[in-house]
Design a protein around this motif. Structure first.
Motif, PDB file in Angstrom:
ATOM      1  N   ASN A   4       0.844  -1.185   0.000  1.00  0.00           N
ATOM      2  CA  ASN A   4       0.000   0.000   0.000  1.00  0.00           C
ATOM      3  C   ASN A   4       0.885   1.242   0.000  1.00  0.00           C
ATOM      4  O   ASN A   4       1.473   1.600   1.016  1.00  0.00           O
ATOM      5  N   THR A   5       0.973   1.908  -1.153  1.00  0.00           N
ATOM      6  CA  THR A   5       1.864   3.057  -1.287  1.00  0.00           C
ATOM      7  C   THR A   5       1.401   4.249  -0.466  1.00  0.00           C
ATOM      8  O   THR A   5       2.221   5.054  -0.039  1.00  0.00           O
ATOM      9  N   LEU A   6       0.094   4.375  -0.214  1.00  0.00           N
ATOM     10  CA  LEU A   6      -0.396   5.479   0.610  1.00  0.00           C
ATOM     11  C   LEU A   6       0.068   5.316   2.055  1.00  0.00           C
ATOM     12  O   LEU A   6       0.510   6.272   2.680  1.00  0.00           O
ATOM     13  N   ILE A   7      -0.014   4.102   2.586  1.00  0.00           N
ATOM     14  CA  ILE A   7       0.469   3.865   3.941  1.00  0.00           C
ATOM     15  C   ILE A   7       1.967   4.157   4.018  1.00  0.00           C
ATOM     16  O   ILE A   7       2.436   4.795   4.966  1.00  0.00           O
ATOM     17  N   GLN A   8       2.705   3.715   3.025  1.00  0.00           N
ATOM     18  CA  GLN A   8       4.149   3.982   3.010  1.00  0.00           C
ATOM     19  C   GLN A   8       4.417   5.480   2.985  1.00  0.00           C
ATOM     20  O   GLN A   8       5.288   5.982   3.688  1.00  0.00           O
ATOM     21  N   TYR A   9       3.651   6.213   2.177  1.00  0.00           N
ATOM     22  CA  TYR A   9       3.804   7.663   2.096  1.00  0.00           C
ATOM     23  C   TYR A   9       3.501   8.325   3.441  1.00  0.00           C
ATOM     24  O   TYR A   9       4.231   9.199   3.900  1.00  0.00           O
ATOM     25  N   LEU A  10       2.408   7.899   4.081  1.00  0.00           N
ATOM     26  CA  LEU A  10       2.051   8.460   5.389  1.00  0.00           C
ATOM     27  C   LEU A  10       3.140   8.200   6.423  1.00  0.00           C
ATOM     28  O   LEU A  10       3.464   9.070   7.229  1.00  0.00           O
ATOM     29  N   GLN A  11       3.721   7.012   6.402  1.00  0.00           N
ATOM     30  CA  GLN A  11       4.766   6.671   7.357  1.00  0.00           C
ATOM     31  C   GLN A  11       6.025   7.505   7.147  1.00  0.00           C
ATOM     32  O   GLN A  11       6.787   7.720   8.083  1.00  0.00           O
ATOM     33  N   GLU A  12       6.231   8.002   5.944  1.00  0.00           N
ATOM     34  CA  GLU A  12       7.410   8.812   5.640  1.00  0.00           C
ATOM     35  C   GLU A  12       7.239  10.280   6.030  1.00  0.00           C
ATOM     36  O   GLU A  12       8.207  11.025   6.058  1.00  0.00           O
ATOM     37  N   GLN A  13       6.003  10.694   6.339  1.00  0.00           N
ATOM     38  CA  GLN A  13       5.724  12.095   6.651  1.00  0.00           C
ATOM     39  C   GLN A  13       6.104  12.420   8.084  1.00  0.00           C
ATOM     40  O   GLN A  13       6.008  11.587   8.976  1.00  0.00           O
ATOM     41  N   HIS A  14       6.516  13.646   8.285  1.00  0.00           N
ATOM     42  CA  HIS A  14       6.835  14.118   9.636  1.00  0.00           C
ATOM     43  C   HIS A  14       5.530  14.251  10.415  1.00  0.00           C
ATOM     44  O   HIS A  14       4.521  14.729   9.878  1.00  0.00           O
ATOM     45  N   PRO A  15       5.507  13.830  11.672  1.00  0.00           N
ATOM     46  CA  PRO A  15       4.264  13.905  12.467  1.00  0.00           C
ATOM     47  C   PRO A  15       3.666  15.314  12.529  1.00  0.00           C
ATOM     48  O   PRO A  15       2.442  15.462  12.544  1.00  0.00           O
ATOM     49  N   ASP A  16       4.498  16.348  12.546  1.00  0.00           N
ATOM     50  CA  ASP A  16       3.969  17.718  12.572  1.00  0.00           C
ATOM     51  C   ASP A  16       3.170  18.038  11.316  1.00  0.00           C
ATOM     52  O   ASP A  16       2.166  18.741  11.368  1.00  0.00           O
ATOM     53  N   THR A  17       3.613  17.514  10.176  1.00  0.00           N
ATOM     54  CA  THR A  17       2.897  17.742   8.920  1.00  0.00           C
ATOM     55  C   THR A  17       1.522  17.106   8.974  1.00  0.00           C
ATOM     56  O   THR A  17       0.520  17.730   8.614  1.00  0.00           O
TER      57      THR A  17
END
Length: 107
Positions: free
Chosen positions: A18-31
């Protein structure tokens, strides 16, 4: 309101693809927190009413309410709320754009 994606922390083959989950995991929590907080009070109210309608609304002063579900049904409820939020956000942007365009003089 903040975004918490701990619910996707467990590793499964489905999540690995799931590329969306992977993308979310790569985001900074503040974002993610900033994006989650950007929802207007109107959107939050509609989502609240939608989830309450899906779960059922009994007055808490008269009933001791307890809801039991399994992981899949809860995930579907969360996905529905997220899609509703996304849809409402887009409609709110469209409404604001139409208002702004109607306030300008035609060329």
């Amino acid at each position: 309101m903040s975004f918490n994606f701990d619910f996707i922390a467990s590793e499964t083959a489905e999540q690995d693809s799931n590329t969306l989950i992977q993308y979310l995991q790569e985001q900074h929590p503040d974002t993610l927190t900033r994006i989650a907080q950007s929802a207007s009070p109107e959107i939050k109210q509609i989502i609240t009413q939608n989830v309450q309608g899906l779960v059922g609304m009994l007055p808490s002063e008269d009933f001791n309410i307890s809801i039991t579900t399994d992981r899949e049904n809860l995930a579907n409820l969360l996905a529905s709320a997220m899609m509703t939020g996304y849809f409402l956000s887009q409609m709110e942007q469209r409404k604001n754009l139409e208002i702004n365009l109607s306030n300008t003089d035609s060329l």
